[in-house]
Write an enzyme that holds these catalytic residues in place. Sequence first.
Site, PDB file in Angstrom:
ATOM      1  N   GLU A  94       0.352  27.032   4.961  1.00 40.96           N
ATOM      2  CA  GLU A  94       1.541  26.460   5.593  1.00 40.96           C
ATOM      3  C   GLU A  94       1.761  27.023   6.993  1.00 40.96           C
ATOM      4  O   GLU A  94       2.208  26.314   7.893  1.00 40.96           O
ATOM      5  CB  GLU A  94       2.766  26.721   4.697  1.00 40.96           C
ATOM      6  CG  GLU A  94       2.737  25.828   3.464  1.00 40.96           C
ATOM      7  CD  GLU A  94       3.665  26.290   2.355  1.00 40.96           C
ATOM      8  OE1 GLU A  94       3.319  27.289   1.689  1.00 40.96           O
ATOM      9  OE2 GLU A  94       4.707  25.662   2.155  1.00 40.96           O
ATOM     10  N   HIS A 132       8.104  21.369   0.045  1.00 45.15           N
ATOM     11  CA  HIS A 132       6.698  21.796   0.177  1.00 45.15           C
ATOM     12  C   HIS A 132       5.906  20.808   1.039  1.00 45.15           C
ATOM     13  O   HIS A 132       4.678  20.724   0.924  1.00 45.15           O
ATOM     14  CB  HIS A 132       5.969  21.874  -1.188  1.00 45.15           C
ATOM     15  CG  HIS A 132       6.429  22.958  -2.090  1.00 45.15           C
ATOM     16  ND1 HIS A 132       6.435  22.814  -3.466  1.00 45.15           N
ATOM     17  CD2 HIS A 132       6.868  24.210  -1.847  1.00 45.15           C
ATOM     18  CE1 HIS A 132       6.867  23.926  -4.026  1.00 45.15           C
ATOM     19  NE2 HIS A 132       7.150  24.800  -3.066  1.00 45.15           N
ATOM     20  N   ASN A 191       9.256  32.297   8.990  1.00 45.04           N
ATOM     21  CA  ASN A 191       9.778  31.712   7.754  1.00 45.04           C
ATOM     22  C   ASN A 191      10.924  32.619   7.313  1.00 45.04           C
ATOM     23  O   ASN A 191      10.705  33.677   6.729  1.00 45.04           O
ATOM     24  CB  ASN A 191       8.650  31.676   6.716  1.00 45.04           C
ATOM     25  CG  ASN A 191       9.083  31.028   5.415  1.00 45.04           C
ATOM     26  OD1 ASN A 191      10.272  30.734   5.229  1.00 45.04           O
ATOM     27  ND2 ASN A 191       8.139  30.821   4.522  1.00 45.04           N
ATOM     28  N   ARG A 223      12.237  27.583 -12.609  1.00 45.47           N
ATOM     29  CA  ARG A 223      13.040  26.351 -12.618  1.00 45.47           C
ATOM     30  C   ARG A 223      12.587  25.427 -13.737  1.00 45.47           C
ATOM     31  O   ARG A 223      11.383  25.317 -14.008  1.00 45.47           O
ATOM     32  CB  ARG A 223      12.916  25.598 -11.283  1.00 45.47           C
ATOM     33  CG  ARG A 223      13.446  26.355 -10.096  1.00 45.47           C
ATOM     34  CD  ARG A 223      13.501  25.436  -8.874  1.00 45.47           C
ATOM     35  NE  ARG A 223      13.729  26.204  -7.664  1.00 45.47           N
ATOM     36  CZ  ARG A 223      12.850  26.311  -6.664  1.00 45.47           C
ATOM     37  NH1 ARG A 223      11.690  25.675  -6.712  1.00 45.47           N
ATOM     38  NH2 ARG A 223      13.151  27.030  -5.619  1.00 45.47           N
ATOM     39  N   ARG A 266       9.851  27.471  10.049  1.00 48.08           N
ATOM     40  CA  ARG A 266       9.902  26.649   8.842  1.00 48.08           C
ATOM     41  C   ARG A 266      11.381  26.376   8.568  1.00 48.08           C
ATOM     42  O   ARG A 266      12.179  27.308   8.433  1.00 48.08           O
ATOM     43  CB  ARG A 266       9.302  27.408   7.664  1.00 48.08           C
ATOM     44  CG  ARG A 266       9.462  26.655   6.379  1.00 48.08           C
ATOM     45  CD  ARG A 266       9.028  27.466   5.194  1.00 48.08           C
ATOM     46  NE  ARG A 266       9.142  26.656   3.994  1.00 48.08           N
ATOM     47  CZ  ARG A 266       9.482  27.142   2.814  1.00 48.08           C
ATOM     48  NH1 ARG A 266       9.716  28.422   2.662  1.00 48.08           N
ATOM     49  NH2 ARG A 266       9.566  26.345   1.774  1.00 48.08           N
TER      50      ARG A 266
END
Length: 414
Positions: free
Chosen positions: A391, A187, A15, A248, A98
Amino acid sequence: MTSTDPTPSRVLVLNSGSSSVKYQLLDMADSARLAVGLVERIGEETSRLVHTPLTGGDKRELTGPIADHGAALKAVSEELAKDGLGLDSPQLAAIGHRVVHGGLKFSAPTVITEEVMAEIERLVPVAPLHNPANITGIRTAQSLRPDLPQVAVFDTAFHTTMPEHAARYAIDVETADAHRIRRYGFHGTSHAYVSRETAKLLGKDPSEVNVIVLHLGNGASASAVRGGMCVDTSMGLTPLEGLVMGTRSGDIDPAVTFHLERVAGMSTDEIDTLLNKKSGLVGLCGDNDMREIRRRIDEGDQRAALAFDIYIHRLKKYIGAYYAVLGKVDAVAFTAGVGENAAPVREAAVTGLEELGLAVDGELNAVRSDAPRLISPEYARVAVAVVPTDEELEIATQTYALVRSGDGASGAGA
Ligand code: ADP
């Protein structure tokens, strides 16, 4: 099969961020994790590699300058080699990457070819922060093991099943199409994994259940999953849309941006930074860690309490919206850092939704565990679950399945 079996069964999951690389080495013969680690602050004097072998031996930490991703991966390879897990091992079957943005083209994991790389590059304008780092990670891994299949697992892939009426913004169609403006969602690897695991927890096949997945980490997103397929998700063209997140804003009237430009004299980059880095929980109360926010609330801090209420209000609106989108809901699943750990968030999110069949059992909700579990009382019509996301395991599983099947281009052309 054991790790001495001649069939290669190890998968390295990478990743790659702009200044970091997270990695895990898994043996897919039994889905065992062999090593995990990360390199951070790449390109700085104070780079740091933290490597944890899981086959025995202690965690190791190296500090000092690591110039670029190439040097980072070489250092990782050396650490793995010390445990007999080097990247030159014939046991390594593939490297799974990823990749944040796969646009509409990639609806499944894909063996990386030059054509695939060109498409990932074409998507840089819609993922300017993420795709360049992913490309660097892939190039670096390719140079280290050019003979090995490299697989891209896209964050957007799970959401490519969203119907047009959920994916399109209500703006001029020509303008939208010319600039590839639509809702992609992110996601996806987590939403795919958690929705499947939730079905498993209910003793059902994913095709038999409708699940609302709430991935609440520092970034946060919700998805509506019907029979294993995503039909709506809260992030859009970029990860900025949707829920209130750590830094955010999530949903906002787009006119706020014109206002900030025209009235407050802010530049586009300043507004981008404001909404992505200085908003959400941190903008509302100065903290983005839910543990700290809860601690402040317990001390009577009004700003922290309001930030929490705004966070929960948005979350509830998405639960309600996705309930309506799905028509019938079998389970609501909480995952990621906040979703897995913050019992007060889970409780507050479903409080008042009893008429929708949603409730949590106080005792079950308070249990701390790494295992997938139900936290709703037996009488509740809708199961409420905590399902830890994984993940890396999902990326490794998809990567291994693809290289074993030999179907290199399964995702292209969708
Ligand atoms: P990301 O992958 O988006 O960086 P994570 O899924 O790791 O984020 O979630 C990180 C967030 O999880 C932290 O910012 C914090 O708010 C929350 N978190 C982690 N542990 C706990 C905990 N024990 N209680 C409450 N919140 C937690």
